[in-house]
Motif scaffolding. Structure first.
Motif, PDB file in Angstrom:
ATOM      1  N   PRO A   1       3.544  -0.207  -5.538  1.00 23.64           N
ATOM      2  CA  PRO A   1       2.141   0.058  -5.881  1.00 23.64           C
ATOM      3  C   PRO A   1       1.861   1.520  -6.204  1.00 23.64           C
ATOM      4  O   PRO A   1       1.058   1.824  -7.097  1.00 23.64           O
ATOM      5  CB  PRO A   1       1.378  -0.356  -4.614  1.00 23.64           C
ATOM      6  CG  PRO A   1       2.317  -1.103  -3.770  1.00 23.64           C
ATOM      7  CD  PRO A   1       3.689  -0.804  -4.205  1.00 23.64           C
TER       8      PRO A   1
ATOM      9  N   LYS B   1       0.427   2.898  -9.757  1.00 25.43           N
ATOM     10  CA  LYS B   1      -0.801   3.698  -9.809  1.00 25.43           C
ATOM     11  C   LYS B   1      -0.572   4.993 -10.602  1.00 25.43           C
ATOM     12  O   LYS B   1      -1.371   5.377 -11.441  1.00 25.43           O
ATOM     13  CB  LYS B   1      -1.239   4.019  -8.374  1.00 25.43           C
ATOM     14  CG  LYS B   1      -2.729   4.224  -8.232  1.00 25.43           C
ATOM     15  CD  LYS B   1      -3.067   4.565  -6.819  1.00 25.43           C
ATOM     16  CE  LYS B   1      -3.538   3.397  -6.026  1.00 25.43           C
ATOM     17  NZ  LYS B   1      -3.977   3.764  -4.668  1.00 25.43           N
TER      18      LYS B   1
ATOM     19  N   TYR C   1       8.698  -3.719  -7.506  1.00 25.73           N
ATOM     20  CA  TYR C   1       7.240  -3.592  -7.393  1.00 25.73           C
ATOM     21  C   TYR C   1       6.906  -2.498  -6.385  1.00 25.73           C
ATOM     22  O   TYR C   1       7.203  -2.613  -5.195  1.00 25.73           O
ATOM     23  CB  TYR C   1       6.622  -4.934  -6.944  1.00 25.73           C
ATOM     24  CG  TYR C   1       5.156  -4.829  -6.675  1.00 25.73           C
ATOM     25  CD1 TYR C   1       4.249  -4.783  -7.725  1.00 25.73           C
ATOM     26  CD2 TYR C   1       4.672  -4.749  -5.370  1.00 25.73           C
ATOM     27  CE1 TYR C   1       2.891  -4.661  -7.480  1.00 25.73           C
ATOM     28  CE2 TYR C   1       3.316  -4.627  -5.115  1.00 25.73           C
ATOM     29  CZ  TYR C   1       2.427  -4.585  -6.164  1.00 25.73           C
ATOM     30  OH  TYR C   1       1.097  -4.450  -5.923  1.00 25.73           O
TER      31      TYR C   1
ATOM     32  N   LYS D   1       0.830  -1.206   0.000  1.00 22.89           N
ATOM     33  CA  LYS D   1       0.000   0.000   0.000  1.00 22.89           C
ATOM     34  C   LYS D   1       0.859   1.248   0.000  1.00 22.89           C
ATOM     35  O   LYS D   1       1.578   1.498  -0.932  1.00 22.89           O
ATOM     36  CB  LYS D   1      -0.990  -0.055   1.168  1.00 22.89           C
ATOM     37  CG  LYS D   1      -2.089  -1.080   0.935  1.00 22.89           C
ATOM     38  CD  LYS D   1      -3.117  -1.070   2.013  1.00 22.89           C
ATOM     39  CE  LYS D   1      -4.186  -2.125   1.692  1.00 22.89           C
ATOM     40  NZ  LYS D   1      -5.143  -2.256   2.776  1.00 22.89           N
TER      41      LYS D   1
END
Lengths: 193, 99
Positions: free
Chosen positions: B61, B65, B59, A158
């Motif tokens: 996120p 995005k 990787y 996240k």
């Protein structure tokens, strides 16, 4: 004309306030972390650690006692296997500076700069006077080559991420391939967006 | 005559010591050298003191995005441009492809 004066003033004010970029000089040893990526502070910490390690290890004494001469070092390649572009010259230059400043290690030029020196020497054979032109075949051969690798591991979930960098430098004997010194610097960062 | 002999012996000794192998040196060292002789080129010089990038894409996120957002904006921009360029084809007045 007076009707347009407020609009004109407003336009001037708008232009004036839109260009409010501020630049200030700060100390080069100040830590400023913006994105969490590799930055100047990491490079500085790496350089400091590696300089302390390489100058304090017994390889230097061993070489001097064995040969009676100061070791000659050339800087080789640094393999960046991390996830970011990291310019190794920032800390390899610090190592070179430490060698030269200490006077205990001799350093020879390598890479494109060495090619430039050779081209200049070749040019001197045609253009310099006989008493000042430099001879071929008198370069100092290096005893050791400094090589390195940069690795990184990133774990993200996240809006949080942990980045781990490991910088390894080795000093290898050019004649025997023996690694006489290994130094490393590990940096771990926690970034929360 | 003695002088010539002495000089010859001395010359032989000097040549002998100059070409003598290290006691532990591999007898095929010359072959090894010849194999590498041609490989010292401009690439070798360029590699010294240089950083070679063999980076990988981690990787992340947030970065993914952001990239998707950029791609979406770019796609819409291209679509607008195409509509302006060819209104009949890309934006027909009838049919199912009416955006």
């Amino acid at each position: 004309m007076t009707r347009f004066l407020p609009f004109l003033l407003f336009a001037v004010l708008l232009i004036g306030t839109s260009c409010n970029r501020q630049v200030q000089r700060i100390e080069t040893d100040t830590t400023v972390d913006l994105s969490g990526r590799w930055n100047d502070t990491d490079a500085r910490l790496t350089a400091a650690e590696l300089v302390t390690e390489i100058m304090g290890q017994p390889w230097l004494e061993r070489h001097t006692s064995r040969t009676g001469k100061r070791p000659v070092v050339i800087v080789g390649m640094v393999d960046n296997k991390s996830h970011e572009h990291i310019e190794a010259e920032v800390f390899t230059k610090e190592l070179e500076k430490a060698f030269v400043k200490s006077g205990r290690v001799r350093l020879v030029q390598g890479g494109q700069k060495r090619e430039q020196i050779r081209r200049e020497r070749a040019d001197q054979q045609n253009n310099a006077s006989q008493s000042t032109m430099k001879q071929w075949g008198l370069e100092v051969g290096a005893d050791y080559m400094l090589q390195g690798s940069i690795n990184s591991i990133m774990d993200a979930y996240k809006r949080k991420k942990v980045i781990y960098y490991q910088i390894d430098m080795t000093l290898a004997n050019i004649e025997t391939n023996e690694i006489v010194w290994i130094g490393d610097k590990k940096i771990k960062k926690f970034v929360k967006n | 005559m003695k002088m010539i002999l002495l000089t010859a012996v001395l010359a032989c000794f000097l040549i002998g010591t100059a070409t003598a192998q290290h006691s532990d040196q591999n007898p095929r060292a010359q072959e090894a050298y010849e194999a590498y002789e041609g490989k010292v080129d401009a690439k070798h010089a360029a590699s010294l003191g240089a950083t070679v990038d063999n980076t990988y894409q981690a990787y992340d996120p947030i970065l993914i995005k952001e990239q998707r957002k950029r791609e979406r904006i770019e796609f819409r921009r291209q679509l607008r441009l195409e509509r302006a360029r060819r209104p009949r084809i890309i934006n027909p007045r009838w049919g199912w492809r009416r955006w």
